[in-house]
Design an enzyme around this catalytic site. Sequence first.
Site, PDB file in Angstrom:
ATOM      1  CG  ASP A  75      -1.619   1.253   1.492  1.00  0.00           C
ATOM      2  OD1 ASP A  75      -2.363   1.686   0.594  1.00  0.00           O
ATOM      3  OD2 ASP A  75      -1.448   1.837   2.579  1.00  0.00           O
TER       4      ASP A  75
ATOM      5  CG  ASP B 289      -2.066   7.398   0.116  1.00  0.00           C
ATOM      6  OD1 ASP B 289      -1.269   8.334  -0.041  1.00  0.00           O
ATOM      7  OD2 ASP B 289      -2.848   7.011  -0.765  1.00  0.00           O
TER       8      ASP B 289
END
Length: 216
Positions: free
Chosen positions: A8, A10
Amino acid sequence: MIKAVIFDMDGTLIDTERLDMRAWKVGAAELGITIDDALIHQFIGRSNADVKDILEAHYGKGETADAIFARNIELHTEMAKTDLELKAGAAECLDELLAAGYHVGLATSSRRVAAERNLKTVGLFDKFETVTFGEDVAYGKPDPAIYLLACERAGFAPEECAVVEDSRNGCVSGITAVCHVFAVPDIVPLPQDVADGCEAVLDTLFDLAAAVKAVR
């Protein structure tokens, strides 16, 4: 055995969540609107479409939700030019995994334009062998679609892939895709049931490579 590690972005690799919280609060204040932390926390790990739905559920469909959303995009874009910071160990763990021969991929709820801009700003974009963005799937996290597609693009079965996440929604997405999920929680602690479904919950990304290598 794990053959690919899919990250991922963010809150996991880049400290965008705190920047985004600031953008939401500044933008709302400019518009004379109150927005609290609990509402902003619901946005973490969500696609733009999901965030818009949450805003509309809270403020109603119409100008208020539209204005808050639009101003956040503007402010976040401006802040990202100067205020982005890497999460601790981000660059180091990517280099270590690549050197060890793992496939390294990206699966972010952010749209391609924003993700490429942010990753290039912090010097990480060229480290990923495959990339998957929010607009590549019909349903955002916690739906497993983005990680299933990321595994397919990497060329490995989900059970051969590790997912690295910070949020509840992202972890649930990876767990439901039947990947090995390694969590490095950011702003909001993981619920215990989600933590229990992870391969490991780590303090920082400095711990990641060893944890991945330990899975047999």
